[in-house]
Scaffold this motif. Structure first.
Motif, PDB file in Angstrom:
ATOM      1  N   PHE A 277       0.841  -1.186   0.000  1.00  0.00           N
ATOM      2  CA  PHE A 277       0.000   0.000   0.000  1.00  0.00           C
ATOM      3  C   PHE A 277       0.879   1.240   0.000  1.00  0.00           C
ATOM      4  N   GLN A 282      -4.462   5.469   6.919  1.00  0.00           N
ATOM      5  CA  GLN A 282      -5.522   6.041   6.090  1.00  0.00           C
ATOM      6  C   GLN A 282      -6.628   6.578   6.990  1.00  0.00           C
ATOM      7  N   ILE A 303     -13.936   0.606  -0.757  1.00  0.00           N
ATOM      8  CA  ILE A 303     -12.675   1.043  -0.122  1.00  0.00           C
ATOM      9  C   ILE A 303     -11.539   0.120  -0.561  1.00  0.00           C
ATOM     10  N   LEU A 304     -11.810  -1.183  -0.563  1.00  0.00           N
ATOM     11  CA  LEU A 304     -10.769  -2.140  -0.950  1.00  0.00           C
ATOM     12  C   LEU A 304     -10.336  -1.921  -2.405  1.00  0.00           C
ATOM     13  N   ARG A 307      -8.150   1.216  -2.611  1.00  0.00           N
ATOM     14  CA  ARG A 307      -6.828   1.194  -1.957  1.00  0.00           C
ATOM     15  C   ARG A 307      -5.867   0.190  -2.587  1.00  0.00           C
TER      16      ARG A 307
ATOM     17  N   THR B  92      -8.460  -0.213   7.280  1.00  0.00           N
ATOM     18  CA  THR B  92      -7.746   0.165   8.499  1.00  0.00           C
ATOM     19  C   THR B  92      -8.283  -0.711   9.634  1.00  0.00           C
ATOM     20  N   ASN B 129      -5.884   3.776  12.726  1.00  0.00           N
ATOM     21  CA  ASN B 129      -5.970   4.174  11.311  1.00  0.00           C
ATOM     22  C   ASN B 129      -4.910   3.522  10.431  1.00  0.00           C
ATOM     23  N   LEU B 131      -3.463   0.522   8.143  1.00  0.00           N
ATOM     24  CA  LEU B 131      -4.035  -0.549   7.329  1.00  0.00           C
ATOM     25  C   LEU B 131      -3.669  -1.891   7.964  1.00  0.00           C
TER      26      LEU B 131
END
Lengths: 535, 249
Positions: A277, A282, A303-304, A307, B92, B129, B131
């Motif tokens: 990532f 985030q 979201i997945l 990202r 997250t 927050n 990941l």
């Protein structure tokens, strides 16, 4: 080391990798894949040639198309190179090869050799079939087809070397500017590769198209297509070939030089659940307050997608596709006939199964299956979340290709019906093949730490999945294709007066059919997850 | 308070008999240990118990609820931690827990508070927050444990919760299990760590080749294994599984 010098080490590494890579299941899979690739190549090339024959496309335009297809391959490898995948490595390479006293340069050489050999070996049958079909069409000797195939294979190896070089260069000065360089590089290749298509627009100077001749994809396409089409080239071909080999030599020398030092930390290990990532932290975007379970499921999926590299890959592919189709449509080369509509249906429709293949949920199914949520509903919500960006990218492409088509066929209502059916049809096919892909992913999806199926059995399951998925998807979308194919005849029988009503009716029928098909496939996908035992 | 009742449970994978006529009762509030060699059928038993796998025959009741007949109702009462929990690495920590809480039916007003308290107690507050894919293995295990208990389950099913964890994380996970026990949660704990089983579990079942070969507290297991009265659980386990292993197939 007791090995017979660098060549001995490279030989040992290659033997070890070949043994690790080619199990009985993978060989069966590759043979099946080869057979499909050959069939697809024959079908695609025959459709293309009959289309070009009907509309009078020149060999020069085929060179442009070839150059663009090869550019796509190059873009994929550039991306992969910037992501650290230029030299594919497994975790066992990290554990055993990288900890051994083998010099990095020999590891690099063995990796590049093996990748090149497998690419050449498995790329050869479909590529030769493609050029044999072309040479039969243009009445050129078979040797021309074989030579053209070899040139294309050289290009494929150049792509692999470029990708490896990009990965090796990541630690040498590019560093933080990696993303910018990658994007600039990709845009440059795309723009240069798209330039020749401007020839289709009247008034654009011919010299612009020549720019693509500096790129390996342009050179390979010009020489290969030129050879099979019998276009006289002479010294020009020789220069092009020399340039192509200059690229090959240049990338090879660059790679060997960069592989002198320790480069292992630049490589991305291919293992499930090891995504990279850009930002480790985030802002939370999944506030559940006041939202239903299903809107949270969709939001999670969005979201997945955003990202990971999924959205970027889809965006780049869609951009390239829309650029190609828009210019192609503007040129007026798209003649309205069922054959040319098939082109739209297949090109746009194929994006569906590609999107489905990026849905990998198996390792996380314990979370869902130990919760009270319905798997059928869950799969449907995931589908809703994933089909939205797909349509977001494909609708503008379809509109862009559709508007000039509709405008050009206003005077021939019988053909217009085909266009009206083909445009939503392409999106419907994308929707169905995506649902089909999700069903087969649910039923046979990739597994990793699996104590029930051996890895070989899993590979065989993946082959079954591929075979069934292709056949079932084709069956599921065949009514839509059939509708487009018979549209011209139908319009002639009904007469022009009733055409608007007929068009509306048929579009509604095909939309209803699509809805039912998607629902059926997703229900089956949910049930398949519920029944899965290999968790 | 909920008890677990397993009767004549059999699970086949094709011709392989993974569970062979297993019957067990776990009293409400009890911590029940499940021991067995690799491939004995522990994970299959736990996955069937939580409704991930369907039994070939037999019944499982969580309280009065049949897991096959009313899986949704039963699953609301269960918290499950698999042996190798795979999480959504692109979310997250907070998003992952919010997602899991939501699909397990936790009310919105409770969820935020529950997540905050759990993150604090596992010292993961500053990873809120981050990941999930960027967390260490120990941190991921803690996140998975929090996810397991967000909906305040009455039954906990933990499959090897301490595997491959560093000593510090092991202590916090053990404390967490202890906390759940005090709350009266019925717990089934599969483990290779015999000390954990001996310390936390009131009763222990030993499973081998898909069959329960012995059930009882440490004293009764010692008797069954014909070992000395102060024999360690490890010796008891080895004796009981060896005897079973010597039987003709």
């Amino acid at each position: 080391m007791s090995l017979a010098g660098p060549l001995g080490t490279i030989g040992v590494l290659m033997r070890y990798w070949v043994k690790g890579r080619f199990t009985k299941a993978t060989i069966i899979g590759l043979c099946v894949g080869e057979a499909f690739a050959v069939i697809f190549t024959l079908f695609g090339s025959s459709t293309y040639l009959s289309f070009s024959n009907r509309v009078g496309l020149t060999a020069g335009l085929s060179e442009v198309a070839g150059s663009l297809i090869l550019a796509l391959y190059l873009v994929g490898l550039i991306q992969s190179g910037f992501n650290g995948g230029g030299l594919p490595v497994s975790s066992s390479d990290v554990d055993y090869v990288f900890t051994s006293p083998v010099p990095p340069r020999e590891v690099f050489a063995a990796k590049v050799l093996l990748n090149s050999l497998t690419t050449v070996l498995f790329g050869f049958p479909p590529i030769i079939v493609l050029y044999l079909r072309f040479s039969a069409y243009y009445h050129t000797p078979m040797t021309a087809a074989i030579l053209a195939g070899l040139v294309t294979l050289v290009f494929l190896v150049i792509g692999l070397l470029l990708s490896a070089d990009i990965t090796l260069s990541l630690g040498r000065g590019i560093g933080e500017r990696k993303k910018l360089w990658r994007n600039l590089f990709i845009i440059l290749v795309l723009v240069l590769s798209l330039l020749p298509i401007t020839l289709l627009i009247p008034g654009i100077p011919v010299e612009i198209a020549e720019v693509t001749r500096v790129l390996p994809n342009g050179l390979a396409a010009i020489v290969s297509v030129g050879l099979v089409s019998g276009t006289p080239g002479g010294v020009d071909y020789l220069i092009d070939l020399l340039l192509l080999f200059a690229w090959l030599g240049g990338f090879l020398i660059l790679g060997v030089r960069m592989a002198r030092g320790h480069f292992y930390e630049l490589l991305e290990v291919s293992a499930p659940g090891t995504e990279k990532f850009d930002q480790p932290n985030q802002e939370s975007r999944l506030d559940p307050r006041g939202k239903s379970i299903w809107s949270i499921v969709r939001l999670k999926e969005k979201i997945l997608i955003s990202r990971t590299r999924e959205a970027r890959a889809l965006f780049i592919n869609a951009m390239f596709l829309s650029g190609f189709l828009i210019i192609y449509a503007l040129s007026g080369s798209f003649q309205s006939s069922p054959t040319s509509f098939l082109f739209i249906l297949f090109i746009i429709g194929s994006f569906g199964s590609g999107t489905a293949s990026r849905w990998i949920e198996k390792e996380r199914l314990w979370i869902l299956k130990s919760s009270p949520v319905s798997m059928r509903r869950y799969v449907k919500e995931v589908y809703r979340a994933r089909v939205a960006p797909l349509l977001l990218y494909l609708v503008p492409v379809t509109v862009a290709v559709g508007v000039p088509l509709i405008l050009s066929q206003l005077s021939t209502p019988a053909l217009l019906l085909g266009v009206v059916l083909a445009l939503p049809g392409a999106l419907e096919i994308a929707g169905i093949t995506m649902a089909g892909g999700m069903y087969f992913a649910s039923r046979y999806g990739q597994s990793s730490a699996d104590d029930i199926l051996s890895s070989q059995a899993q590979e065989l399951a993946d082959i079954r999945r591929f075979l069934f998925q292709t056949v079932i998807n084709l069956i599921m979308v065949s009514p839509i294709i059939l509708l487009v194919l018979v549209s011209e005849a139908l319009a002639k029988i009904i007469g022009s007066g009733a055409l608007p009503m007929l068009a509306v009716g048929l579009v509604l029928v095909s939309v209803a059919f699509t809805g039912l098909s998607i629902n059926l496939l997703l229900n089956k996908a949910g049930s398949a997850i519920t029944r899965r035992e290999d968790l | 308070m909920v008890e677990i009742s397993i009767e004549s449970l059999t699970k086949h994978y094709g011709t392989l008999v993974a569970l062979d006529n297993v019957s067990l009762k776990v009293a409400s509030g009890e911590v029940f240990g499940l021991l067995g060699p690799n491939g004995a059928g522990k994970s299959t038993l736990l996955k069937t118990l939580v409704g991930i796998l369907r039994p070939t025959s037999g019944t499982i009741r969580i309280g009065q609820i049949d897991i096959v007949g009313s899986p949704e109702k039963a699953k609301r009462m269960i918290g499950y931690l698999p042996e190798n929990p795979s999480l959504y690495t692109g979310l997250t920590t907070q998003e992952f827990l919010q997602f899991v809480g939501k699909i397990r039916g936790v009310a919105d007003d409770v969820l935020d508070q529950e997540i905050s308290e759990s993150l604090k107690s596992f010292m993961l507050d500053e990873k809120r927050n981050s990941l999930v894919g960027t967390l260490s293995k120990g941190m991921k295990q803690k996140v998975a444990l929090i996810a397991t208990s967000l909906h305040t389950p009455q039954v906990l099913v933990l499959d090897e919760p301490l595997t491959a964890l560093d000593p510090k994380t092991r202590v916090s996970v053990k404390d967490w299990i202890g906390g759940q026990t005090k709350r009266g949660v019925t717990t089934i704990l599969s483990t290779h760590d015999l000390d954990v089983a001996q310390t936390h579990a009131g009763r222990i079942a030993i499973i081998d080749h898909g069959k329960i070969v012995a059930v009882g507290d440490i004293e009764s297991l010692r008797k069954m294994a014909n070992t000395e009265s102060d024999a360690r659980l490890e010796d008891v386990f080895l004796r009981l599984t060896e005897e079973k292993g010597e039987e003709p197939a």
